[in-house]
Design a protein around this motif. Structure first.
Motif, PDB file in Angstrom:
ATOM      1  N   ARG A 226       1.811  -0.673   9.629  1.00 17.37           N
ATOM      2  CA  ARG A 226       0.767  -0.495   7.600  1.00 17.37           C
ATOM      3  C   ARG A 226       0.296  -2.136   8.880  1.00 17.37           C
ATOM      4  O   ARG A 226       0.776  -2.822   8.044  1.00 17.37           O
ATOM      5  CB  ARG A 226       1.929  -0.505   6.605  1.00 17.37           C
ATOM      6  CG  ARG A 226       2.164   0.882   6.099  1.00 17.37           C
ATOM      7  CD  ARG A 226       2.566   0.558   5.099  1.00 17.37           C
ATOM      8  NE  ARG A 226       1.395   0.249   4.270  1.00 17.37           N
ATOM      9  CZ  ARG A 226       0.045   1.387   3.403  1.00 17.37           C
ATOM     10  NH1 ARG A 226      -0.074   2.112   4.343  1.00 17.37           N
ATOM     11  NH2 ARG A 226      -0.020   1.340   2.845  1.00 17.37           N
TER      12      ARG A 226
ATOM     13  N   ASP B  78      -5.304   4.615   7.237  1.00 23.73           N
ATOM     14  CA  ASP B  78      -5.242   4.084   5.771  1.00 23.73           C
ATOM     15  C   ASP B  78      -6.239   3.182   5.316  1.00 23.73           C
ATOM     16  O   ASP B  78      -6.598   2.672   5.476  1.00 23.73           O
ATOM     17  CB  ASP B  78      -3.370   3.242   5.201  1.00 23.73           C
ATOM     18  CG  ASP B  78      -3.512   3.504   3.375  1.00 23.73           C
ATOM     19  OD1 ASP B  78      -4.103   4.449   3.039  1.00 23.73           O
ATOM     20  OD2 ASP B  78      -2.919   3.626   3.167  1.00 23.73           O
TER      21      ASP B  78
ATOM     22  N   ASP C   1       2.478  -0.222  -1.726  1.00 15.87           N
ATOM     23  CA  ASP C   1       3.209   0.097  -0.347  1.00 15.87           C
ATOM     24  C   ASP C   1       1.883  -0.981  -0.054  1.00 15.87           C
ATOM     25  O   ASP C   1       1.343  -0.094   1.283  1.00 15.87           O
ATOM     26  CB  ASP C   1       3.335   1.831   0.116  1.00 15.87           C
ATOM     27  CG  ASP C   1       3.587   0.927   1.601  1.00 15.87           C
ATOM     28  OD1 ASP C   1       4.603   0.747   1.735  1.00 15.87           O
ATOM     29  OD2 ASP C   1       3.635   2.831   1.970  1.00 15.87           O
TER      30      ASP C   1
ATOM     31  N   PRO D 127       0.270  -3.705   2.870  1.00 21.89           N
ATOM     32  CA  PRO D 127       0.440  -3.753   4.738  1.00 21.89           C
ATOM     33  C   PRO D 127       1.657  -4.853   4.836  1.00 21.89           C
ATOM     34  O   PRO D 127       1.817  -5.642   4.364  1.00 21.89           O
ATOM     35  CB  PRO D 127      -0.712  -4.595   4.806  1.00 21.89           C
ATOM     36  CG  PRO D 127      -0.948  -4.879   3.924  1.00 21.89           C
ATOM     37  CD  PRO D 127      -0.821  -4.134   2.891  1.00 21.89           C
TER      38      PRO D 127
END
Length: 335
Positions: free
Chosen positions: A177, A209, A235, A237
């Motif tokens: 991420r 994303d 959530d 990075p």
């Protein structure tokens, strides 16, 4: 000039050659001329000199950058200035602030002052307004971004490959991420770097994303705010790719304010002063600003000297500098 010649014990023509920076004058003789000029308080009348010159040159060039205060722009300007100084040429500098109207205004103002050429970091997406000036003899070289709707020389960095290198480096540290913080997508360099970000994710078979992507982040303050919002997500990075030096500085400040500088990895595009002094040091994709500026200035002066070869875009490679922030592995904790 005649009085300087008498005091120095040389011919007036020798004084003229020294004043105009002719390199073949005997160094000792040139020193006598300069000493005599200093004693008499002599300063050449450049306006009158330009009127007498047969080539119509003014020994000045213009340089327009995004922001003369930005470290990248300052380093680029200094490189061009150093090369111009070797030729006895003065550089007139202006900041465009990513404003196309200001670009047109300042290029017009410099051309009205009869500069021999322009080095431009373009703000607009249409430089066709310079076609008539180019045909009239104004030499043009574009830096950082290629001109649009105008055939002219350009010197640019390999932005896309540099961004791919940055993101792949973070992926090698285990990150999946990876947030993106970038300037306006309408800016060609920002678009190329974002494309490199996307391509690196594609190569690693990672999904894009949109929740961890932020455009329109062009200042330190905007980067601080954007970084805080990204890291406040449910959530967040685990790593950041920041695509411009002011953005990198803002993101670094935000990470330190949150106490996350040793947990969230980061690689920035563009180096900046003191990046190696922070803890951890900031890993960056560095542009070779000296090579860019040198190539731009040499290309411009080659055109001014009469080179009529086809125009070209020169692409200067970037390089990854590892200092610590880009090497933080996923799941790291504060030491």
């Amino acid at each position: 000039m005649r009085e300087v010649a008498v005091l120095a014990g040389v011919a007036p023509k020798t004084v003229s050659r020294v004043v105009n920076g002719v390199s073949t004058v005997d160094p000792a003789m040139a020193a006598r001329v300069r000493e005599a000029a200093d004693r008499l308080g002599y300063r050449p009348n450049l306006t009158a000199s330009n009127l007498r010159r047969g080539d119509g040159r003014t020994a000045t060039i213009g340089m327009l950058v995004e922001d003369a205060a930005n470290p990248y722009s300052a380093a680029l300007t200094r490189t061009v200035e150093n090369i111009a100084r070797e030729r006895g040429v003065l550089v007139l500098i202006g900041s465009l602030d990513e404003d196309p109207a200001r670009e047109r205004e300042l290029t017009g103002a410099l051309i009205d002052r009869r500069v021999d050429g322009l080095v431009v970091v373009p703000a607009g997406r249409d430089q066709s307004y310079l076609i008539s000036e180019q045909r009239a003899g104004t030499c043009l070289v574009f830096v950082d971004r290629e001109p649009k709707l105008l055939d002219a020389d350009a010197v640019v960095s390999d932005n896309r490959h540099g961004a791919v290198t940055a993101v792949r480096h973070l992926i090698k540290a285990g990150h999946r991420r990876i947030g993106y913080l970038g300037d306006r997508a309408s800016i060609p360099t920002a678009a190329q770097r974002f494309d490199g970000y996307l391509h690196a994710l594609e190569l690693a078979h990672l999904d894009v994303d949109e929740a961890i992507i932020r455009h329109e982040v062009g200042t330190e303050e905007a980067a601080i705010e954007a970084t805080g919002r990204l890291l406040a997500l449910a959530d967040p990075p685990t790593a950041l790719f920041t695509s411009q030096n002011l953005v990198t500085i803002g993101a670094s400040r935000a990470l330190r304010d949150l106490g996350l500088q040793e947990q969230v990895a980061m690689v920035g595009f563009d180096d900046f002063p003191l990046a190696d002094m922070l803890r951890p040091g900031i890993s960056v994709i560095a542009q070779d600003i000296e090579a860019i500026g040198k190539l731009a200035a040499e290309t411009l002066f080659r055109r001014i000297d009469g080179d009529e070869s086809p125009t070209a875009t020169s692409v200067v490679p970037t390089r990854l500098i590892t200092r610590g922030s880009g090497e933080i592995r996923v799941g790291a904790r504060r030491g």
